[in-house]
Scaffold this active site. Sequence first.
Site, short mmCIF file in Angstrom:
data_model
loop_
_atom_site.label_atom_id
_atom_site.label_comp_id
_atom_site.label_asym_id
_atom_site.label_seq_id
_atom_site.Cartn_x
_atom_site.Cartn_y
_atom_site.Cartn_z
N ASP A 154 0.72 -1.00 -0.06
CA ASP A 154 0.09 0.25 -0.15
C ASP A 154 1.19 1.69 0.05
OD1 ASP A 154 -1.92 1.35 0.29
OD2 ASP A 154 -2.62 0.89 2.94
N GLU A 191 -3.26 10.01 -1.04
CA GLU A 191 -3.86 9.55 -1.29
C GLU A 191 -4.40 9.15 0.45
OE1 GLU A 191 -5.78 4.89 -1.06
OE2 GLU A 191 -4.52 5.69 -0.08
N GLU A 192 -3.74 9.01 0.70
CA GLU A 192 -4.34 8.24 2.93
C GLU A 192 -4.90 9.73 3.59
OE1 GLU A 192 -4.49 5.42 3.49
OE2 GLU A 192 -2.73 3.94 2.63
N ASP A 245 -3.47 -0.80 -6.86
CA ASP A 245 -3.76 -0.52 -4.75
C ASP A 245 -3.65 -2.20 -4.42
OD1 ASP A 245 -3.21 0.54 -2.58
OD2 ASP A 245 -4.82 1.65 -2.90
N HIS A 324 -3.25 -1.33 6.54
CA HIS A 324 -3.21 -0.25 8.07
C HIS A 324 -2.20 -0.38 9.33
CE1 HIS A 324 -5.51 2.79 5.43
NE2 HIS A 324 -4.88 2.69 4.62
#
Length: 357
Positions: A154, A191-192, A245, A324
């Site tokens: 990621d 993006e996060e 992704d 994550h």
Amino acid sequence: MMNLNWLSLQLLALTLWAVVAQATLQDKLTVRAFSNPHFADVLNDNQLERLASTAHKESSWLDIKKGELLSPVLVPRQIGSPGYRATQDLIVTTLGQLGYAISWDNFTTPTPMGDVKMSNIIATKNPSAAKRLVLAAHYESKIVPGGDFIGATDSAVPVAMILDIAKGLAGLIDKQTDSDISLQMVFFDGEEAFEQWTSTDSIYGARHLAEFWEHNPDPATVAALSGATEHRPELERVELMVLMDLIGAPDNMFAALQIPTADIFTQLSKLEKRLQSAEYIDRLYMNTAMPPGAAGVEDDHLPFIERNIPVLHLISVPFPKVWHKLSDNAEALDATVIADMSLIMRSFVASYLRLHV
């Protein structure tokens, strides 16, 4: 990207909100004509064999421990960090040496942590071409409490895979000087989410670039067409975007998440099956049992599909188990999956662009 908390591919439980939201988005879309909608059989068996052989010889580029394209990005890449800057340098240096025109989309945006400077990186092989096949991924990594989050899946692997495609197909792309479609690569920043994923705390770079391209050409396009008095917005040149992704985990599977590109996904599945039948890849990764558009994941593609850009969204569903988590590092990666996906994507690009393999 935001997790919809699927338990498994067999037990996908979609909420009414997800279904309605996805249908609403899809209702707004118009399908653009694709240059090569039936690309699965463009390359003959001998050509696929040559691609597979070359990819095998060059597989060290994506070696998890010492690969020149992968190992340098298997570091924390939070915005502004040394790893973030090193990843920018790797992208620009690698693609610049391959003859891509590099553009920077620099901007400052408000976030829950204050104003933050961000940069999208765009690399275009032939900016004067009328159309674009875009490969995209985000390159920064998330801020995770308790340690330095790497984000191997990621999205270190997707970034490295895009560079691998550019380098591995460089000779073939250079020979195709008469094509009206160019390979373009976009590396999104921001993006996060900094805190909680919302429409304003997420996909900062994608939102900025989509809005800019809606009204303006990319600077590289302007430079390549310097004699022109008027320039079309860059989005009008984008024929297809492939957003990658969460790639590289052992349990990777992908589905047709967007209805306008469902046929493209079907063709990719057919191409993958040819590779698997010839024993060039270990297994199949495209889940054709899941109905196209049955689920959606919020990601960098959203501002583009809202502007009628067809996007093939290659994100693992369900998400990798390390999503994550601080354990999303080199130890979470599967070398076979990376090699397989590299060959699948090299074959896709070579087929779609009708490269002379």
